[in-house]
Design a protein around this motif. Sequence first.
Motif, PDB file in Angstrom:
ATOM      1  N   HIS A 157       0.897  -1.349  -0.051  1.00  0.00           N
ATOM      2  CA  HIS A 157      -0.023  -0.102  -0.051  1.00  0.00           C
ATOM      3  C   HIS A 157       0.789   1.307   0.025  1.00  0.00           C
ATOM      4  N   GLY A 158       2.133   1.209   0.169  1.00  0.00           N
ATOM      5  CA  GLY A 158       3.094   2.482   0.257  1.00  0.00           C
ATOM      6  C   GLY A 158       3.051   2.545  -1.261  1.00  0.00           C
ATOM      7  N   HIS A 159       3.167   3.995  -1.319  1.00  0.00           N
ATOM      8  CA  HIS A 159       3.347   4.873  -2.678  1.00  0.00           C
ATOM      9  C   HIS A 159       4.691   4.580  -3.427  1.00  0.00           C
ATOM     10  N   ARG A 160       5.715   4.776  -2.836  1.00  0.00           N
ATOM     11  CA  ARG A 160       6.979   4.601  -3.275  1.00  0.00           C
ATOM     12  C   ARG A 160       7.397   3.060  -3.557  1.00  0.00           C
ATOM     13  N   GLU A 161       7.083   2.322  -2.502  1.00  0.00           N
ATOM     14  CA  GLU A 161       7.150   0.965  -2.577  1.00  0.00           C
ATOM     15  C   GLU A 161       6.356   0.556  -4.023  1.00  0.00           C
ATOM     16  N   ILE A 162       5.309   0.627  -4.328  1.00  0.00           N
ATOM     17  CA  ILE A 162       4.344   0.202  -5.245  1.00  0.00           C
ATOM     18  C   ILE A 162       5.089   0.688  -6.481  1.00  0.00           C
ATOM     19  N   ARG A 163       5.531   2.194  -6.568  1.00  0.00           N
ATOM     20  CA  ARG A 163       6.226   2.577  -7.777  1.00  0.00           C
ATOM     21  C   ARG A 163       7.544   1.817  -8.052  1.00  0.00           C
ATOM     22  N   ASP A 164       8.304   1.388  -6.825  1.00  0.00           N
ATOM     23  CA  ASP A 164       9.311   0.520  -7.340  1.00  0.00           C
ATOM     24  C   ASP A 164       9.227  -0.942  -7.477  1.00  0.00           C
ATOM     25  N   LEU A 165       8.372  -1.533  -6.920  1.00  0.00           N
ATOM     26  CA  LEU A 165       8.139  -2.926  -7.109  1.00  0.00           C
ATOM     27  C   LEU A 165       7.419  -3.255  -8.287  1.00  0.00           C
ATOM     28  N   ILE A 166       6.581  -2.705  -8.734  1.00  0.00           N
ATOM     29  CA  ILE A 166       5.538  -2.978  -9.772  1.00  0.00           C
ATOM     30  C   ILE A 166       6.278  -2.809 -11.118  1.00  0.00           C
ATOM     31  N   GLN A 167       7.445  -2.079 -10.925  1.00  0.00           N
ATOM     32  CA  GLN A 167       8.241  -1.925 -12.459  1.00  0.00           C
ATOM     33  C   GLN A 167       9.447  -3.199 -12.751  1.00  0.00           C
ATOM     34  N   MET A 168       9.244  -4.100 -11.599  1.00  0.00           N
ATOM     35  CA  MET A 168      10.145  -5.180 -11.669  1.00  0.00           C
ATOM     36  C   MET A 168       9.555  -6.427 -12.355  1.00  0.00           C
ATOM     37  N   ASP A 169       9.270  -5.833 -13.905  1.00  0.00           N
ATOM     38  CA  ASP A 169       8.649  -6.804 -14.466  1.00  0.00           C
ATOM     39  C   ASP A 169       9.205  -8.132 -14.808  1.00  0.00           C
ATOM     40  N   ASP A 170      10.643  -8.332 -14.539  1.00  0.00           N
ATOM     41  CA  ASP A 170      11.188  -9.585 -14.704  1.00  0.00           C
ATOM     42  C   ASP A 170      11.278 -10.468 -13.524  1.00  0.00           C
ATOM     43  N   LYS A 171      10.617  -9.730 -12.431  1.00  0.00           N
ATOM     44  CA  LYS A 171      10.539 -10.586 -11.058  1.00  0.00           C
ATOM     45  C   LYS A 171       9.085 -10.826 -10.744  1.00  0.00           C
ATOM     46  N   LEU A 172       8.205  -9.984 -11.638  1.00  0.00           N
ATOM     47  CA  LEU A 172       6.899 -10.087 -10.901  1.00  0.00           C
ATOM     48  C   LEU A 172       5.734 -10.216 -12.084  1.00  0.00           C
ATOM     49  N   HIS A 173       5.361 -11.159 -12.085  1.00  0.00           N
ATOM     50  CA  HIS A 173       4.087 -11.163 -13.233  1.00  0.00           C
ATOM     51  C   HIS A 173       2.760 -10.949 -12.779  1.00  0.00           C
ATOM     52  N   ILE A 174       1.841 -10.501 -13.457  1.00  0.00           N
ATOM     53  CA  ILE A 174       0.365 -10.531 -13.240  1.00  0.00           C
ATOM     54  C   ILE A 174      -0.154 -11.937 -12.816  1.00  0.00           C
ATOM     55  N   ALA A 175      -0.753 -11.893 -11.775  1.00  0.00           N
ATOM     56  CA  ALA A 175      -1.120 -13.316 -10.935  1.00  0.00           C
ATOM     57  C   ALA A 175      -2.460 -13.929 -11.641  1.00  0.00           C
ATOM     58  N   THR A 176      -2.506 -13.824 -12.809  1.00  0.00           N
ATOM     59  CA  THR A 176      -3.798 -14.437 -13.510  1.00  0.00           C
ATOM     60  C   THR A 176      -4.078 -15.595 -13.230  1.00  0.00           C
ATOM     61  N   ASP A 177      -3.152 -16.528 -12.922  1.00  0.00           N
ATOM     62  CA  ASP A 177      -3.044 -17.950 -12.845  1.00  0.00           C
ATOM     63  C   ASP A 177      -3.596 -18.286 -11.423  1.00  0.00           C
ATOM     64  N   ASP A 178      -3.301 -17.550 -10.587  1.00  0.00           N
ATOM     65  CA  ASP A 178      -3.867 -17.470  -9.195  1.00  0.00           C
ATOM     66  C   ASP A 178      -5.160 -17.231  -8.857  1.00  0.00           C
ATOM     67  N   VAL A 179      -5.596 -16.064  -9.647  1.00  0.00           N
ATOM     68  CA  VAL A 179      -6.756 -15.718  -9.746  1.00  0.00           C
ATOM     69  C   VAL A 179      -7.805 -16.583 -10.534  1.00  0.00           C
ATOM     70  N   VAL A 180      -7.277 -17.381 -11.391  1.00  0.00           N
ATOM     71  CA  VAL A 180      -8.219 -18.316 -12.199  1.00  0.00           C
ATOM     72  C   VAL A 180      -8.396 -19.253 -11.281  1.00  0.00           C
ATOM     73  N   GLU A 181      -7.513 -19.911 -10.827  1.00  0.00           N
ATOM     74  CA  GLU A 181      -7.378 -20.879  -9.753  1.00  0.00           C
ATOM     75  C   GLU A 181      -8.575 -20.642  -8.551  1.00  0.00           C
ATOM     76  N   ILE A 182      -8.329 -19.550  -7.843  1.00  0.00           N
ATOM     77  CA  ILE A 182      -9.097 -19.144  -6.808  1.00  0.00           C
ATOM     78  C   ILE A 182     -10.650 -19.068  -7.202  1.00  0.00           C
ATOM     79  N   MET A 183     -10.769 -18.785  -8.522  1.00  0.00           N
ATOM     80  CA  MET A 183     -12.133 -18.470  -9.062  1.00  0.00           C
ATOM     81  C   MET A 183     -12.755 -19.707  -9.290  1.00  0.00           C
ATOM     82  N   GLY A 184     -11.818 -21.098  -9.540  1.00  0.00           N
ATOM     83  CA  GLY A 184     -12.452 -22.264  -9.965  1.00  0.00           C
ATOM     84  C   GLY A 184     -12.340 -22.368 -11.180  1.00  0.00           C
ATOM     85  N   ALA A 185     -11.820 -21.558 -12.188  1.00  0.00           N
ATOM     86  CA  ALA A 185     -12.027 -21.427 -13.763  1.00  0.00           C
ATOM     87  C   ALA A 185     -10.749 -22.115 -14.662  1.00  0.00           C
ATOM     88  N   SER A 186     -10.095 -22.607 -13.768  1.00  0.00           N
ATOM     89  CA  SER A 186      -9.021 -23.254 -14.619  1.00  0.00           C
ATOM     90  C   SER A 186      -9.785 -24.494 -15.577  1.00  0.00           C
TER      91      SER A 186
END
Length: 403
Positions: free
Chosen positions: A48-77
């Motif tokens: 929830h911190g502004h600077r930390e979001i700005r820094d971390l969300i740009q680490m595209d090589d280390k963080l991917h959008i968690a679509t697979d997790d969302v799909v699994e949680i929703m029972g949609a695999s």
Amino acid sequence: MATRIDQLDLMDLQIEDRAFGDDPEPWFALARARHPWLAKFTHGYLVHGHREIRDLIQMDDKLHIATDDVVEIMGASGKPWGDFMKALLISRHGADHKRMREALKPFFKPRRIAAHVGLIRDVVSNLLDEWVPKGQFDFTEFASNFPVAVMFGLIGADLADLPKIKWALEVQGLSYSLDPTLLPELESAHTMMMEFGSDLVTSRRASGEVREDLLQDLIKAEDEGVLSHQEVCEQLFFLFAAGYDTTKNQLGMAARLLFQQPELWERCATDREFCTLAIEEGLRHSSPSSPPRIALDDIEYAGVLIPKGSHLMFLLNISGRDPRAFDDPMTYRPGRESAKHHLAFGKGVHICLGLHLARFQMEEGLHLMAQRMRQPEIAGRETWRRFPGVWGLESLPVRFTPV
């Protein structure tokens, strides 16, 4: 030495509860007292911190959008809606993401958007002609017609289809709510939108007509082998959904803040440049999105070790309320110099593709609305959507003097 994120004393926030979205700020004030930029929730951690979001969300090589997790949680695999979610532009990476984004990017450049100013003004004016004589209405219902009607104009679709498309987009807006009971509706909305997109492409081809619009750009990409027909239909659905829920919700939240300071609303009617400041400060104060990410590797940041596989939710929606980044953050103050540093559109390679269109629509819309809706006041109980996914007002009754 870094401390593992699971060993930190973090507040556990019940963000899935419907009531949480009504007024999350008291909970985040408590969370910030426990830790300046982290909290936890049922499925992982909240940044929830502004600077930390700005820094971390740009680490595209280390963080991917968690679509697979969302799909699994929703029972949609393995189901059509689950496959669709995994195929979205925001779920793609590397060369595949670049291929798809490059096919869409030319249409969303500022110069192309500016060429459609007449369309945007006509859409708002026509809606105002229909709604303003009522003297009062639910602002969120009114605003929901705006972005989708603009998108209809940008792809040459028949406005007679507007009601069913709005239904599908409202349903899709709950896709990141992490509520599996919504899956049957999500599947139905997906089926309808894919048929709608395919019919649009088929009809345009059959007509032999060539227009300078978004649909033509997508057809060209299909003809050149850049996108498949399936991808064209999927991206049409994605662009509708991305431009609908976020723009409509953002406009509602900004209008609510302006209704509470009538002198600012009145200024929006006479000063087009002030509308830009009003929207920008609204984006800082409250915005809809909270995108999830999965850590692909261990990440060490600011003394915290985030292990591989950790589920992070980046709270763009309240990042502008971080008191370490913005003075008196809960005060809505258009013209605030620091407002331009908001994160409402994200950062990195997945920054919002339609940010110029969204800004332009809201600014033009606000200017025209303020001219026709004088002395507005909130005229009943407002209600809010779920906090995860696409946050915003569910209803905002307003009364005004028609012009």
